[in-house]
Design an enzyme around this catalytic site. Structure first.
Site, short mmCIF file in Angstrom:
data_model
loop_
_atom_site.label_atom_id
_atom_site.label_comp_id
_atom_site.label_asym_id
_atom_site.label_seq_id
_atom_site.Cartn_x
_atom_site.Cartn_y
_atom_site.Cartn_z
N GLU A 1 8.27 -6.10 -9.38
CA GLU A 1 9.20 -5.66 -8.34
C GLU A 1 10.38 -6.62 -8.18
O GLU A 1 10.74 -7.02 -7.07
CB GLU A 1 8.46 -5.49 -7.01
CG GLU A 1 7.36 -4.44 -7.10
CD GLU A 1 6.68 -4.13 -5.76
OE1 GLU A 1 6.61 -5.02 -4.91
OE2 GLU A 1 6.24 -2.98 -5.59
N ASP A 17 -1.66 0.92 -5.29
CA ASP A 17 -1.16 0.01 -4.27
C ASP A 17 -1.78 0.26 -2.89
O ASP A 17 -1.14 0.87 -2.05
CB ASP A 17 0.37 0.15 -4.16
CG ASP A 17 0.98 -0.98 -3.36
OD1 ASP A 17 0.25 -1.89 -2.99
OD2 ASP A 17 2.20 -0.94 -3.13
N GLU A 73 -0.27 -1.14 5.85
CA GLU A 73 0.99 -0.63 5.30
C GLU A 73 0.95 0.88 5.04
O GLU A 73 1.87 1.60 5.40
CB GLU A 73 1.31 -1.37 3.99
CG GLU A 73 2.53 -0.83 3.27
CD GLU A 73 2.86 -1.60 1.99
OE1 GLU A 73 2.15 -2.57 1.66
OE2 GLU A 73 3.83 -1.22 1.31
O1 GCW Z 1 2.53 -2.77 -1.46
C1 GCW Z 1 3.70 -3.20 -2.03
C2 GCW Z 1 4.55 -3.47 -0.85
C3 GCW Z 1 5.51 -4.62 -1.03
C4 GCW Z 1 4.72 -5.80 -1.54
C5 GCW Z 1 4.10 -5.44 -2.88
C6 GCW Z 1 3.21 -6.55 -3.42
C7 GCW Z 1 5.03 -8.12 -1.05
O2 GCW Z 1 5.22 -2.31 -0.48
O3 GCW Z 1 6.09 -4.88 0.21
O4 GCW Z 1 5.51 -6.95 -1.65
O5 GCW Z 1 3.28 -4.32 -2.74
O6 GCW Z 1 2.03 -6.48 -3.19
O7 GCW Z 1 3.73 -7.44 -4.05
#
Ligand code: GCW
Length: 711
Positions: free
Chosen positions: A305, A379, A407
């Site tokens: 990311e 995720d 989240e």
């Molecule tokens: O779940 C996603 C999130 C990001 C997060 C990423 C990760 C810290 O939306 O906000 O970044 O995973 O786990 O690195």
């Protein structure tokens, strides 16, 4: 005047009925069961806990505070061992503890475990907390207090307890400006601006709460890291926190930004094989250990990311991790490298990318490296099959990463108890005879470095976690990291007793609601294996229609793949074949459409709208059934809670009641938005008998939340 006197008389009653949640599960209210109270009083009428250390000071303070509250009388500390008292310590501090039974227990307790035992001393029963270390004594003290708080008999105790997992950690995604990525409970509890000189009492309460559930590590900063954290002024601040946490057995860890040598070191490269870079990190690490001699190590998100990493220099994740591992090794530090990687230039199913990236590196990491793997391959979804990496890297210690902050599970407005989610993953069979729990606790590969982390849900809200019931998820993470064999029900039961009341009707009713809550959340938002259809960016609410994000896998349409034929992501051999990454025994349960459990159907298959489900309904009707049932069950949670009003203080009762109101509205919003949208593909009616959606699809699509929390 009279009115005023009346009000003043009333005030203490009113405040007694208001609790803001700050005390968490450590309220130490007087035991209400008379018989038990008497038995506790007999056995715990004095505390003998010698030993000269900051940790033993905390043991004495906690036991005194706890017992005095629970027993409703001041329980004195006495110097000389005496019968009928609570005796706490290590055998070095306390020769009385050198008997055969305790010695045998201590042989199993290790560095952090403890023995809780009823012993006869001078003909009188007394209670013993024994451990090999001071921190073990503290954990034992909290365990004893928990037995009292949950009104358990203590007349004949013989408990030996040792953690099954060595690193039991919180990962804070806290930024230096005090925002918290995916934080829904206010700002960061770390006030970097006033540190190191100002020690907020909350830092101590934080450490105490963590110690009470066995958490022994905290990564203070966001994995989307800021190199400034590694500069001297910030290391001084970290040192101040580490000094507060140390006597509670908590080590601090930091996130290392891979490009720090460029950003704060003035180097031209961050290539892990460059000797100058290696030297820079060695110096930096040395500096850190001068401030914090027991610094735990680094947590690293690299080449994921947009974060920098070794691949920027055509090096592997192992090259990057090993370079840092070599720097911390002389100080017994570790590197926790995250497996959460996927790339927009990789056209393959995101589900498969981490596995492809890391399995070739199995066995190529230094001894002091752990690979931290999210519970699932996408995720932290409301429901995910376990990550295939858990069955695939026998030569690398794998650490579990759970998300405590919600989240994707309703953030801080929804009551969702996460222990059932954690347990579902931990109990999954990886396909080689070992469960995920046995992989991460070292049973499978005899790893001595073992770990479980939870992304924290803590902020500076007065009640720490935003939703009063979100505290239970912090609690459950700690309890499961200590002992993953505990059941979700047992953990809910003890948390409720400590947090609210021991009243059996309350506990049974509220526990049943908690235990259902995660399934209800799945049902009302992402049923039948649907996933990642939440609002993009903030992940708040439904947005299955979004298809305009820069990266394909950031779009909900990528995940549900609805079309005129059906819905779901085909991950079998005819599709992305992500299933091939699971061992045959695990794969078997999902790969055949007919045999695949409903809960994972659309995770692994693209099924036709008219597909006949186990229930006899068509897939479309089943989808409607799930969404409508989910919303109805959310309403039932409100009714359940309303009946519990007599058992709960007014403040927390009202908070939860209002939040359940929001949760119900959100469930209806999810149901209407998703069904109206999926209907544009299925072209089938919502079955008769269901209330019609109140608004149009266009309306739901038009909703915007530019200030949703957590971004
Ligand atoms: O779940 C996603 C999130 C990001 C997060 C990423 C990760 C810290 O939306 O906000 O970044 O995973 O786990 O690195």
């Amino acid at each position: 005047m009279r009115k005023l006197t009346f009000l003043l008389l009333l005030l203490p009653c009113l405040t007694a009925f208001a609790e803001n949640g700050y005390d968490l599960w450590l309220r130490y209210k007087k035991v209400s069961n008379k018989a038990l109270l008497q038995s506790y009083q007999q056995r715990l009428h004095a505390i003998v806990a010698p030993g000269n250390s900051p940790t033993m000071d905390i043991v004495r303070q906690e036991l005194q505070q706890g017992l005095s509250g629970l027993l409703g009388a001041n329980i004195p500390l006495t110097a000389a061992p005496r019968a009928g008292a609570l005796i706490a310590g290590t055998p070095q501090q306390q020769p009385l503890l050198r008997n055969a039974a305790i010695t045998a227990g201590l042989a199993k307790a290790g560095n952090e475990g403890f023995v809780l035992s009823t012993q006869n001393i001078n003909g009188q029963p007394c209670t013993v907390i024994a451990a090999n270390t001071d921190i073990g004594v503290l954990y034992g003290a909290f365990h004893l207090l928990r037995l009292l708080q949950t009104e358990q008999p203590i007349a004949s105790l013989h408990i030996v307890s040792a953690p099954r997992i060595r690193l039991r950690m919180l990962n804070h995604w806290d930024n230096l400006n005090r925002t918290v990525e995916r934080g829904y409970a206010g700002f960061s509890i770390w006030n970097w601006h006033t540190l190191p000189d100002y020690i907020d009492p909350r830092y101590i309460d934080y450490a105490r709460a963590n110690a009470s559930i066995g958490i022994n590590g905290a990564v203070l900063t966001n994995v989307n890291a800021n190199a400034t954290m590694l500069t001297a002024p910030y290391l001084e601040k970290v040192k101040a926190l580490a000094d507060v946490f140390r006597p509670y057995g908590i080590r601090v860890y930091l996130t290392a930004r891979f490009s720090a040598p460029l950003e704060i070191g003035g180097l031209k490269t961050a290539d892990p094989l460059d000797p100058g870079v290696q030297q820079w990190w060695q110096q930096k690490v040395k500096e850190i250990y001068q401030y914090i001699p027991d610094f735990g190590g680094f947590l690293v998100k690299a080449n994921s990311e947009g974060q920098p990493g070794p691949q920027d220099y055509h090096r592997t994740h192992a090259d990057g991790a090993n370079m840092l591992a070599d720097a911390v090794a002389p100080f017994n530090g570790i590197v926790i490298w995250r497996a959460f990687v996927y790339s927009h230039t990789n056209p393959l199913d995101r589900h498969t990318q981490a596995y492809d990236e890391f399995t070739p590196l199995d066995g190529r990491f230094r001894k002091n490296v752990m690979l931290q793997v999210k519970n699932g391959a996408i995720d932290f979804m409301p429901r995910e099959p376990f990550h295939p990496l858990f069955g695939a890297m026998p030569h690398t210690p794998l650490m579990m990463e759970f998300q405590v902050t919600q989240e994707y599970l309703g953030q801080a407005t929804n009551l969702v108890y996460l222990a059932p989610l954690y347990k579902e993953v931990l109990e999954s069979n990886t396909g080689n005879g070992y469960t995920v729990a046995q992989v991460i606790d070292g049973t499978r590969s005899h790893d001595t470095l073992t770990g479980m982390a939870g992304v924290a849900n803590i902020g500076n809200d007065i009640n720490w976690c935003g939703h009063p019931f979100a505290q239970a998820n912090w609690y459950a993470l700690g309890r499961l990291a200590w002992d993953h064999s505990l059941s979700s029900a047992a953990i809910a039961n003890e948390w409720l007793r400590m947090t609210f009341t021991n009243d059996a009707h309350f506990v049974d009713t509220a526990a049943a609601m908690m235990l259902r809550s995660r399934e209800i959340y799945v049902q009302s938002t992402n049923p039948l294996g649907l996933h990642h259809i939440m609002g993009t960016g903030h992940h708040y609410g439904p947005a299955p229609w979004v298809d305009n994000q820069a990266r394909p896998e950031w779009n909900p349409v990528y995940y549900h793949k609805a079309d005129s034929v059906g819905i779901g992501f085909d991950r079998t051999a005819t599709g992305s074949n992500a299933l091939a990454q699971y061992l045959p025994k695990a794969r078997e349960q999902w790969e055949d459409l007919r045999a695949c459990p409903d809960a994972y159907l659309l995770w692994f298959h693209h099924a036709p709208w008219q597909y006949r489900m186990r229930s006899g309904r068509t897939l479309w009707d089943e989808l409607c059934y799930q969404y409508y049932t989910g919303a109805a069950r959310t309403a039932a949670m409100q009714q359940t809670w309303n009946k519990l009003q007599p058992y709960v203080d007014q403040q927390r009762f009202r908070e939860v009641a209002m939040l359940l109101g929001i949760q119900h509205k959100e469930a209806i919003w999810w149901r209407n938005a998703c069904l109206l949208y999926f209907q544009t593909f299925s072209r089938l009616p919502i079955p008769a008998g269901y209330e019609r959606p109140a608004a149009t699809l266009e309306y739901y699509k038009s909703l915007r939340f530019p200030y949703a929390p957590g971004i």
